[in-house]
Design a protein around this motif. Structure first.
Motif, short mmCIF file in Angstrom:
data_model
loop_
_atom_site.label_atom_id
_atom_site.label_comp_id
_atom_site.label_asym_id
_atom_site.label_seq_id
_atom_site.Cartn_x
_atom_site.Cartn_y
_atom_site.Cartn_z
N SER A 290 0.84 -1.19 0.00
CA SER A 290 0.00 0.00 0.00
C SER A 290 0.88 1.24 0.00
O SER A 290 1.80 1.37 0.81
CB SER A 290 -0.90 0.01 1.25
N LEU A 291 0.60 2.15 -0.93
CA LEU A 291 1.35 3.40 -1.05
C LEU A 291 0.52 4.57 -0.58
O LEU A 291 -0.70 4.59 -0.71
CB LEU A 291 1.78 3.62 -2.50
N ARG A 292 1.22 5.57 -0.05
CA ARG A 292 0.54 6.79 0.36
C ARG A 292 0.56 7.83 -0.76
O ARG A 292 -0.14 8.84 -0.69
CB ARG A 292 1.17 7.37 1.63
N SER A 293 1.42 7.60 -1.76
CA SER A 293 1.55 8.57 -2.85
C SER A 293 0.77 8.08 -4.07
O SER A 293 0.17 7.01 -4.07
CB SER A 293 3.03 8.73 -3.22
N ASN A 392 17.30 7.15 -0.83
CA ASN A 392 16.24 6.29 -1.39
C ASN A 392 15.48 5.55 -0.30
O ASN A 392 14.25 5.44 -0.33
CB ASN A 392 16.84 5.30 -2.37
N LEU A 393 16.22 5.02 0.68
CA LEU A 393 15.58 4.29 1.77
C LEU A 393 14.67 5.20 2.59
O LEU A 393 13.53 4.81 2.95
CB LEU A 393 16.64 3.65 2.67
N LEU A 394 15.13 6.39 2.88
CA LEU A 394 14.33 7.32 3.67
C LEU A 394 13.11 7.79 2.88
O LEU A 394 12.02 7.96 3.44
CB LEU A 394 15.18 8.52 4.08
N LYS A 395 13.28 7.98 1.58
CA LYS A 395 12.15 8.38 0.74
C LYS A 395 11.09 7.28 0.70
O LYS A 395 9.89 7.55 0.75
CB LYS A 395 12.63 8.69 -0.68
N LEU A 396 11.54 6.03 0.61
CA LEU A 396 10.59 4.91 0.61
C LEU A 396 9.76 4.92 1.89
O LEU A 396 8.53 4.80 1.85
CB LEU A 396 11.34 3.58 0.49
N ARG A 397 10.45 5.05 3.02
CA ARG A 397 9.75 5.01 4.31
C ARG A 397 8.87 6.23 4.53
O ARG A 397 7.71 6.09 4.97
CB ARG A 397 10.79 4.91 5.43
N ASP A 402 2.69 3.38 2.83
CA ASP A 402 1.66 3.77 3.80
C ASP A 402 1.93 3.01 5.10
O ASP A 402 1.43 1.90 5.31
CB ASP A 402 0.28 3.44 3.25
N THR A 403 2.73 3.61 5.96
CA THR A 403 3.12 2.93 7.20
C THR A 403 1.97 2.79 8.19
O THR A 403 2.05 1.99 9.12
CB THR A 403 4.29 3.68 7.88
N ASP A 404 0.88 3.55 7.99
CA ASP A 404 -0.30 3.35 8.84
C ASP A 404 -0.90 1.97 8.59
O ASP A 404 -1.53 1.39 9.49
CB ASP A 404 -1.34 4.43 8.56
N ARG A 405 -0.73 1.47 7.38
CA ARG A 405 -1.28 0.15 7.03
C ARG A 405 -0.28 -0.98 7.24
O ARG A 405 -0.66 -2.05 7.74
CB ARG A 405 -1.74 0.15 5.57
N VAL A 406 0.95 -0.76 6.85
CA VAL A 406 1.92 -1.86 6.90
C VAL A 406 2.93 -1.71 8.02
O VAL A 406 3.75 -2.61 8.24
CB VAL A 406 2.67 -2.00 5.55
#
Length: 438
Positions: A290-293, A392-397, A402-406
């Motif tokens: 799930s993505l937030r963007s 890149n890693l920080l941008k992914l996170r 969507d860290t609210d979901r995963v």
């Protein structure tokens, strides 16, 4: 008669190592294999030829039968399958796919006995699909075995545990014993147990012979179809050139047809399926999350051979030639890291994906743990690209997932071919591959 050791007398004790003349080195999947034997009637142990399945199976078995020992063993499996299953349990049936009809017989035997830990089935090829063969659900656990990681072959200092690593940890004082050219030598050697104590020169011969066997013998024995060995060799070389990339069948087809002889995509796909059936070719799937963007995920898998040494052998690369080509070495190094991550994650049954979206953001490895947690890993051979990998890693996170979901990642890390390990102020860990373990 002299009291000499036989396969049926081998047990879990270290005395079995005397029979093989080489001390058994513990494998990461030993613990998981033990757990599955305690829970299931049987365990299927599958992987490429010579990756150590038989030796590992014998460490957990109290009797064994090797179907590849003689033609009469396969014939007897057809004539008296129940009789061959008798013996102290767990009973190892090695290269079981040589007599696929044993599958249903073993399944019924497990049902009849009603006990766990009855059989270990090891195989270096997946038999053709048969609608008469039961799936084995509820009776068999399944483990994919790979070649040895650097930790298993005792090349790694094993200072950093993948499963114990968290985002709040701070690494310091971590050091790898492997330098740049050491890693090139390990990539060319590969993770075959038989080569742990061999010279690199002997390993080059071994891997060249292995590639020849794939094209001339292994595929035919596994599939019953005689594929064009010249075309299969060209496909192996193409896979080697494209290791750890998202090359598709069209790219590979064009590469194989570069000699001027036409070949269609369906034929190349058939060859790939055949290589997968003997566990030589493997795809690293894209992550679905799930993505937030508004970004869209790409779904093309990355390509790998069962060991990076096969890529080097297919292209006839020595450690020196590999080390002198840092761009290609970066691809091989990434594939070596993925091999090792598989070994470390497989201890608990985790999975490895990669990430790419339509904005061009790529992450080399997404680790999914059985607990439902995830982690993201970039792979960089040297230090020059570490700042880009960190971003890149920080941008992914922070911007994509969507860290609210995963949930938030367990950790973010950059696995390198460098000497020292540490933690950046951002919390991203720098981990030398030569310091990592499960």
């Amino acid at each position: 008669m002299p009291n000499k050791p036989t396969a049926d007398r081998l047990s879990k004790s270290s005395q079995s190592a005397v029979f093989w003349l080489v001390r058994y080195l513990d494998r990461m999947i030993d613990t998981r294999l033990g757990r599955l034997l305690a829970a299931m009637g049987g365990v299927v142990l599958e992987g490429p030829r010579a990756c150590g399945k038989t030796s590992t199976g014998l460490q957990h078995a109290n009797s064994s039968l090797r179907l590849d020992s003689s033609p009469s063993a396969v014939e007897l499996a057809e004539l008296d399958p129940v009789g061959l299953l008798q013996g102290a349990t767990p009973r190892l049936i090695d290269e079981w796919q040589l007599s696929p009809t044993l599958w249903n017989v073993i399944r019924h035997e497990i049902d009849s006995r009603g006990l766990s830990g009855q059989f270990i089935l090891s195989g270096s090829a997946a038999p053709p699909d048969d609608i008469r063969r039961h799936s084995g659900a509820g009776r068999f656990g399944r483990i994919r075995m790979r070649t040895m990681s650097l930790s298993e072959s005792q090349r790694s200092s094993a200072e950093v545990s993948l499963h114990e690593l968290n985002d709040h940890d701070h690494l310091s004082g971590v050091r790898s014993p492997l330098g740049y050219r050491d890693l090139a030598a390990e990539a060319v050697r590969g993770g075959w147990p038989a080569l742990v104590h061999s010279s690199v020169a002997d390993a080059v011969e071994f891997n060249a012979s292995y590639c020849n066997d794939i094209t001339s013998t292994d595929l035919r024995l596994a599939t019953g179809v005689r594929h064009d060995p010249v075309r299969v060799r060209r496909l192996l070389a193409s896979l080697a050139r494209n290791v750890a990339t998202e090359a598709n069948v069209a790219n590979l087809t064009a590469d194989v047809a570069a000699d001027g002889r036409s070949i269609d995509r369906d034929t190349v796909r058939t060859y790939l399926d055949a290589l997968a059936s003997i566990f030589i070719f493997e795809e690293q799937p894209a992550w679905s999350v799930s993505l937030r963007s508004r970004s869209r995920l790409r779904s093309r898998p990355k390509l790998h051979l069962s060991d990076p040494a096969l890529a080097c052998a297919a292209l006839q690369l020595s450690p020196q030639r590999l080390a002198n080509d840092p761009e290609y070495f970066g691809q091989v190094f990434e594939s070596m890291v993925i091999r090792d991550l598989h070994a470390y994650l497989d201890t608990a049954g985790g999975h490895i994906f990669h990430y790419r979206d339509d904005t061009g953001l790529e992450i080399d490895a997404i680790l999914e743990f059985v607990e439902g947690e995830w982690a993201a890993v970039e792979v960089k051979l040297g230090t020059r690209h570490i700042p880009e990998a960190e971003a890149n890693l920080l941008k992914l996170r922070d911007e994509r997932v969507d860290t609210d979901r995963v949930g938030r990642p367990r950790f973010l890390a950059i696995i390198t071919g460098t000497e020292y390990g540490y933690t950046l102020p951002s919390g991203v860990h720098i981990i030398p591959i030569g310091a990592l373990t499960a």
